[in-house]
Write a protein that holds these residues in place. Structure first.
Motif, PDB file in Angstrom:
ATOM      1  N   GLN A   1       0.932  -1.086   0.183  1.00 30.47           N
ATOM      2  CA  GLN A   1       0.065   0.206  -0.115  1.00 30.47           C
ATOM      3  C   GLN A   1       0.716   1.285   0.129  1.00 30.47           C
ATOM      4  O   GLN A   1       0.591   2.411  -0.571  1.00 30.47           O
TER       5      GLN A   1
ATOM      6  N   GLU B   1      -5.345   1.859  -8.246  1.00 30.19           N
ATOM      7  CA  GLU B   1      -7.381   2.122  -7.424  1.00 30.19           C
ATOM      8  C   GLU B   1      -7.295   0.039  -6.999  1.00 30.19           C
ATOM      9  O   GLU B   1      -7.518   1.013  -5.466  1.00 30.19           O
TER      10      GLU B   1
ATOM     11  N   GLY C   1      -7.896   0.129  -2.616  1.00 28.46           N
ATOM     12  CA  GLY C   1      -8.883  -0.088  -2.105  1.00 28.46           C
ATOM     13  C   GLY C   1      -9.842   1.522  -1.557  1.00 28.46           C
ATOM     14  O   GLY C   1      -9.671   2.763  -2.101  1.00 28.46           O
ATOM     15  N   SER C   2     -10.176   1.446  -0.205  1.00 29.67           N
ATOM     16  CA  SER C   2     -11.281   2.061   0.439  1.00 29.67           C
ATOM     17  C   SER C   2      -9.301   3.690   1.235  1.00 29.67           C
ATOM     18  O   SER C   2      -9.612   4.438   1.496  1.00 29.67           O
ATOM     19  N   ALA C   3      -8.198   2.490   0.753  1.00 30.84           N
ATOM     20  CA  ALA C   3      -7.304   3.765   1.310  1.00 30.84           C
ATOM     21  C   ALA C   3      -6.678   4.331   0.162  1.00 30.84           C
ATOM     22  O   ALA C   3      -6.102   5.709   0.703  1.00 30.84           O
TER      23      ALA C   3
ATOM     24  N   ALA D   1      -9.563  10.301  -2.378  1.00 32.83           N
ATOM     25  CA  ALA D   1     -10.920  10.401  -3.664  1.00 32.83           C
ATOM     26  C   ALA D   1      -9.745  11.383  -4.547  1.00 32.83           C
ATOM     27  O   ALA D   1      -9.177  12.052  -3.994  1.00 32.83           O
TER      28      ALA D   1
END
Length: 298
Positions: free
Chosen positions: A168, A215, A219-221, A224
């Protein structure tokens, strides 16, 4: 009757021999190793070759071969690839010699083997350099990346085998540059007349696929995505569009190169990073960036 001087001499010799034996045992117990060219002393290990010697020698071999093949090819990319491979051979040789490695004369491939196979041989060396020391890995990876980029400009984009996306921390470091480049090429393609849009569309397809893959892995990491990006060059003319393309692709390459230490020792993750890195470099060369020996680093 024994001579007192002889007895004293014998005692001194015995003491010296005992002291020497004790010193050897102490050295061996501390794990001290001799240099490779030092005289042999029983009980002490001789140092082996430096850790990176085999990996860098293998890379030197394929790069020397690629240089020879490119130098014999007078087509458009022959002289340019020969020049950068020559610089790589010089740097690899200097680094190996400076670090005490034995540099053997590299063998070259037959001239008739062609530039593409010679560059593909370099691409296949990626896994072998994945565990080189932190000081040598960026240089070695950049050499392989340049060979993968060469495959693209020679008409057959390279794919690194066994690749997976990095952890990550590396994902999140590279993703912003991928997002910016994808957005920039969307604008660039839209500003290009339809009949001239082929190259922009092809580059956009490569970048968009990478961005989507990275992307999804983040994931959610993943932060935006902003609604838009400030482009460094307005794509209003053909020259400006080429300049913008080179800038966007160069930023991806530089960002990817900066993260290479984060995948050290993990060949599959190095392959995933090198794929994005080399795609950006190869596309940049197609858009007019001058080929360099260590793309993303120099």
């Amino acid at each position: 009757m024994p001579d007192r001087g002889d007895g004293a001499m014998l005692r001194r010799r015995a003491l010296l021999a005992g002291a020497a034996g004790a010193s050897l045992l102490a050295l061996a117990g501390c794990g001290i190793r001799l240099e490779r060219d030092a005289p042999h002393i029983p009980g002490l290990k001789t140092a082996g070759p430096p850790a990176d010697q085999a990996a860098l020698q293998g890379l030197l071999d394929v790069t020397t071969a690629a240089q020879a093949v490119a130098a014999a090819d007078k087509a458009a990319w022959g002289p340019r690839l020969a020049a950068i491979h020559g610089q790589q051979v010089t740097r690899l040789t200097q680094v190996m010699a400076t670090q005490g490695m034995t540099v053997r004369s590299a063998t070259t491939s037959p001239v008739g083997s062609g530039m593409l196979p010679a560059e593909q041989a370099g691409v296949a060396r990626l896994a072998s350099i994945a565990s080189t020391t932190s000081g040598n890995l960026p240089m070695a990876a950049a050499v392989v990346v340049s060979q993968a980029a060469a495959c693209r400009v020679l008409g057959t984009p390279a794919r690194f085998s066994g690749q997976e996306l990095p952890d990550q921390q590396v994902l999140l470091a590279v993703l912003p540059a991928l997002r910016t480049a994808t957005y920039g090429f969307e604008v660039l393609a839209a500003k290009t007349p339809l009949k001239e849009r082929k190259d922009a569309a092809a580059a956009l397809q490569t970048l968009a696929a990478a961005r989507s893959e990275w992307e999804a892995a983040a994931g959610s990491a993943a932060p935006a995505e902003p609604p838009g990006y400030a482009l460094p060059v307005a794509p209003t003319t053909p020259d400006n569009r080429r300049a913008l393309a080179r800038r966007l692709l160069g930023d991806v390459a530089t960002t990817a190169a900066s993260q290479v230490d984060g995948v050290r020792g993990r060949a599959s993750q190095l392959a995933g990073l090198a794929q994005v890195w080399s795609d950006a470099v190869g596309l940049g060369w197609q858009w007019g960036s001058a080929p360099t020996a260590f793309p993303g680093l120099d």
